[in-house]
Each structure stands twice: as C-alpha cells, then as structure tokens.
Design a protein around this motif. Structure first.
Motif, PDB file in Angstrom:
ATOM      1  N   UNK A   1       0.846  -1.201   0.000  1.00  8.61           N
ATOM      2  CA  UNK A   1       0.000   0.000   0.000  1.00  8.61           C
ATOM      3  C   UNK A   1       0.881   1.251   0.000  1.00  8.61           C
ATOM      4  N   UNK A   2       0.308   2.340  -0.480  1.00 10.69           N
ATOM      5  CA  UNK A   2       1.015   3.618  -0.442  1.00 10.69           C
ATOM      6  C   UNK A   2       2.160   3.698  -1.432  1.00 10.69           C
ATOM      7  N   UNK A   3       2.136   2.862  -2.478  1.00 12.53           N
ATOM      8  CA  UNK A   3       3.222   2.809  -3.456  1.00 12.53           C
ATOM      9  C   UNK A   3       3.421   4.116  -4.212  1.00 12.53           C
ATOM     10  N   UNK A   4       2.369   4.919  -4.323  1.00 10.08           N
ATOM     11  CA  UNK A   4       2.481   6.198  -5.020  1.00 10.08           C
ATOM     12  C   UNK A   4       2.982   7.320  -4.113  1.00 10.08           C
ATOM     13  N   UNK A   5       3.403   6.976  -2.901  1.00  9.38           N
ATOM     14  CA  UNK A   5       3.894   7.999  -1.982  1.00  9.38           C
ATOM     15  C   UNK A   5       2.802   8.631  -1.137  1.00  9.38           C
ATOM     16  N   UNK A   6       1.645   7.973  -1.066  1.00 10.28           N
ATOM     17  CA  UNK A   6       0.524   8.526  -0.295  1.00 10.28           C
ATOM     18  C   UNK A   6       0.528   8.087   1.160  1.00 10.28           C
ATOM     19  N   UNK A   7      -0.403   8.647   1.950  1.00 12.57           N
ATOM     20  CA  UNK A   7      -0.480   8.291   3.372  1.00 12.57           C
ATOM     21  C   UNK A   7      -1.152   6.936   3.609  1.00 12.57           C
ATOM     22  N   UNK A   8      -0.575   6.163   4.527  1.00 10.69           N
ATOM     23  CA  UNK A   8      -1.179   4.901   4.967  1.00 10.69           C
ATOM     24  C   UNK A   8      -1.288   4.968   6.493  1.00 10.69           C
ATOM     25  N   UNK A   9      -2.519   4.843   6.976  1.00 14.89           N
ATOM     26  CA  UNK A   9      -2.756   4.927   8.419  1.00 14.89           C
ATOM     27  C   UNK A   9      -2.706   3.538   9.044  1.00 14.89           C
ATOM     28  N   UNK A  10      -2.117   3.458  10.229  1.00 18.21           N
ATOM     29  CA  UNK A  10      -2.008   2.186  10.942  1.00 18.21           C
ATOM     30  C   UNK A  10      -2.516   2.373  12.366  1.00 18.21           C
ATOM     31  N   UNK A  11      -3.313   1.422  12.822  1.00 16.14           N
ATOM     32  CA  UNK A  11      -3.809   1.484  14.200  1.00 16.14           C
ATOM     33  C   UNK A  11      -4.159   0.064  14.637  1.00 16.14           C
ATOM     34  N   UNK A  12      -4.429  -0.086  15.912  1.00 14.49           N
ATOM     35  CA  UNK A  12      -4.807  -1.409  16.403  1.00 14.49           C
ATOM     36  C   UNK A  12      -6.034  -1.283  17.295  1.00 14.49           C
ATOM     37  N   UNK A  13      -6.781  -2.373  17.402  1.00 18.47           N
ATOM     38  CA  UNK A  13      -7.968  -2.340  18.243  1.00 18.47           C
ATOM     39  C   UNK A  13      -8.141  -3.687  18.935  1.00 18.47           C
ATOM     40  N   UNK A  14      -9.011  -3.720  19.936  1.00 16.64           N
ATOM     41  CA  UNK A  14      -9.291  -4.954  20.675  1.00 16.64           C
ATOM     42  C   UNK A  14     -10.727  -5.338  20.414  1.00 16.64           C
ATOM     43  N   UNK A  15     -10.950  -6.627  20.269  1.00 17.55           N
ATOM     44  CA  UNK A  15     -12.323  -7.050  20.005  1.00 17.55           C
ATOM     45  C   UNK A  15     -12.583  -8.414  20.641  1.00 17.55           C
ATOM     46  N   UNK A  16     -13.442  -8.442  21.601  1.00 16.15           N
ATOM     47  CA  UNK A  16     -13.846  -9.705  22.236  1.00 16.15           C
ATOM     48  C   UNK A  16     -12.720 -10.368  22.998  1.00 16.15           C
ATOM     49  N   UNK A  17     -13.043 -11.398  23.718  1.00 15.87           N
ATOM     50  CA  UNK A  17     -12.038 -12.100  24.522  1.00 15.87           C
ATOM     51  C   UNK A  17     -11.313 -13.147  23.690  1.00 15.87           C
ATOM     52  N   UNK A  18     -10.039 -13.275  23.977  1.00 15.64           N
ATOM     53  CA  UNK A  18      -9.220 -14.311  23.348  1.00 15.64           C
ATOM     54  C   UNK A  18      -9.373 -15.586  24.177  1.00 15.64           C
ATOM     55  N   UNK A  19     -10.025 -16.597  23.614  1.00 16.80           N
ATOM     56  CA  UNK A  19     -10.290 -17.800  24.416  1.00 16.80           C
ATOM     57  C   UNK A  19      -9.011 -18.560  24.765  1.00 16.80           C
ATOM     58  N   UNK A  20      -7.926 -18.280  24.031  1.00 22.76           N
ATOM     59  CA  UNK A  20      -6.662 -18.959  24.344  1.00 22.76           C
ATOM     60  C   UNK A  20      -5.944 -18.299  25.527  1.00 22.76           C
TER      61      UNK A  20
END
Ligand SMILES: [Zn+2]
Length: 324
Positions: A131-150
């Motif tokens: 992504x962003x090969x043309x030199x454009x902005x790429x946004x990165x973030x993380x989120x949490x969703x539900x419980x991890x049963x492991x």
C-alpha cells in the motif's frame, strides 16, 4: 447500481451457472487439469452433472467450481450467488442465522460453513501490491475485540488487554483499501514485519504516538504522529497527519461485530476481519456498486483452495497458493 434480488441468477440454477462460468472463465473455458483453453465440450447424458465439461486435450472432466471454495458442496449455485450478494451488500455483515432463514437451508450448520467459505473468497490474494506505493499516506492502528479464548483471565482477575483479541489495520487513504491482521500481541517485533511487507517505503506512515511505531516509522519516507493521549486528533501544523480514516473503519467493524457476530470465536476472527476489509476496500465511496462488489466476492472464490485432489486421490497439485 443497487441490488436487484429479482435477477434470475438468484433463483434459476442454469442462469446462476452461466453467470459463474462467465466470471470464472472470462477468456474461454480453461481445463483445470491441463490448462488448455477452449478445447472442451459440455458432457451429454441424462445423468450428467450440471456444468460438467470434458477436455478434448486431456480427456478429463471438469466443472467451473473445481479449485474454488464452492467445490464439493451440495449447495446450489444460485444460493452461493445470493449469499455472496447479501454478504457483499450488507454494510455491517449478515449472520449465518439470517442466511439460514433467508436461503431456506435444512440446517444452520450449512449456512455457517457457507458464510465462512464466502469470507475466504473475500480474502485478498497474498501477492497483493504494498500500500502507499504512489507515496501517499497509509494509516495504521490497532484495536481490541472480544475475549481471546486462548488467553482467559485468571479466575476472579479483571479482563486485561492480554485477554482480548487484537487486530492491526492498515488503511491506504489514497486507494481506500483496508488490510487487517489478527495479532498475538502489540510488540514491535510482531507488528513491524506486517507493516514492512504491506506498506511501500515511499509511503507516509500515519500512526498515534505509541512507542511501538517509532522504530518502524524510520523505514518510510515520512512518519506522521498524532498524540492521542494529549487530545490531538489532527496535527495542528499539518492537517494531513491523522488516523481518522482507520478509526472510521474500526467504527464500522465494531458495530458490525457487535450487532451481527457477537459469538465469534477468536480462531475465526481472521475470516470476519477479511470480510470487513473486503467491504470497506470495495465500498460505494470508492466507486464500487453492490453488483460489482458481489461479482468480486464471487471471483475471489477461485484459487483459494491450495490443492485440488484428483478423483483417484493419489495426486494433488496447487492451483494457486493464494491462501495465506
Ligand atoms: Zn485438459
């Protein structure tokens, strides 16, 4: 173009097969055994399976569903097309329970399996361009969703971040594409390889102030950082610096997961994530209508099977290694 559920492909099995074959073989029928194009004819006979062809070059039979996620199911083609259309057109998704009721299956299990196969079809090919090969902005973030049963919390202990499922998302602001990954932790050593593989070096990386992104940011032409802990959502001196696009993606993802998929087990999360990525990357705002989006979901069914086993069972070969 909006959804037209009266289209014959959603009720008539012959029309459905013709539609799928046109998507599968835009340049003529390809024999999946020997790869020869346009050298096959429809198999004739009363007991012949629908859509069965015989290759003149290698004298083997084949159908359009060979090597696709629809292969070896007893679900009629028009139901695959209808379910794909419904899943592709519903902004927040559609539950297997709803598919079960709408499509008139004998069991909920059938609808559940079908929905997961369609999600597999929505997954991008693993050789996608960064992504962003043309030199454009790429946004990165993380989120949490539900419980991890492991990783359940200790008895009576409060739920911590380590007990939640974690998702990392990359959104290319120029193309509108989203790519998300279920990750085991938020360490830089986990996140960096994903970012480096999926984002071009000439891109502008956009993240919040989390330390895990600081070292990664040096790999890119620019790294814009918004300081969420100080209440900054768009950088004052440069309003291009923000992560509002990826946060907008998360709001759709979370509303969908809460409303429709509240019982998703962690081990299936990557498939749901692929479904939300697919719809977002092919949304109306980037110029893709319901019909085109559904056709892309159907086209993605091809090549998602790693191997196709021959009827005799002893020989298998890769069609495409598109499955990550
Ligand atoms: Zn052949």
């Amino acid at each position: 173009m909006t959804a037209d559920l009266t289209d014959k492909i959603f009720s008539d099995e012959d029309a459905a097969w013709a539609h799928f074959e046109a998507i599968r073989w835009p340049d003529g029928r390809v024999c999946p055994h020997c790869g020869v194009i346009g050298q096959s004819e429809a198999s004739k006979g009363k007991t012949t399976r629908r859509g069965l062809y015989n290759c003149r070059a290698c004298d083997k039979p084949f159908t359009a569903t060979m090597g696709t996620v629809y292969e070896r199911s007893h679900i009629p083609m028009h139901k695959w097309l209808l379910a794909s259309h419904l899943m592709a057109a519903s902004k927040k998704g559609i539950s297997a329970h709803q598919l079960f009721r709408m499509l008139g299956f004998g069991s909920y299990r059938t609808a559940w399996f079908m929905a997961h196969r369609i999600r597999e079809a929505m997954r991008p090919a693993s050789d996608s361009e960064p992504m962003g090969g043309g030199g454009g902005p790429v946004e990165v973030d993380e989120t949490f969703i539900g419980r991890d049963i492991l990783n359940p919390p200790e008895p009576k202990a409060p739920v911590r971040i380590g007990n939640m499922n974690k998702v990392l998302s990359l959104v290319d602001r120029t193309s509108g594409e989203a790519r998300s990954f279920v990750i085991k932790d938020l360490k830089m050593t986990t996140i960096a390889p994903i970012i480096e593989k999926n984002i071009a070096r000439e891109a502008w990386l956009m993240t919040d102030e989390a330390a895990r992104y600081t070292g990664i940011g040096w790999n890119f032409v620019a790294h814009g950082v918004v300081n969420h802990s100080k209440g900054e959502y768009v950088m004052r001196v440069d309003n291009r610096v923000h992560t509002n696009t990826v946060e907008g993606f998360y709001s759709i993802f979370k509303r969908g997961m809460r409303g429709v998929y509240q019982h998703c087990a962690g081990r299936h999360l990557h498939r749901y994530v692929a479904e939300f990525d697919f719809r977002y990357s092919n949304r109306t705002a980037v110029g893709i209508d319901d019909k085109t989006r559904a056709a892309k979901a159907v086209a993605g069914a091809v090549g998602k099977r790693l191997t196709y086993r021959q009827p005799h069972g002893h020989r298998s070969f890769g069609l495409h290694a598109a499955q990550a």
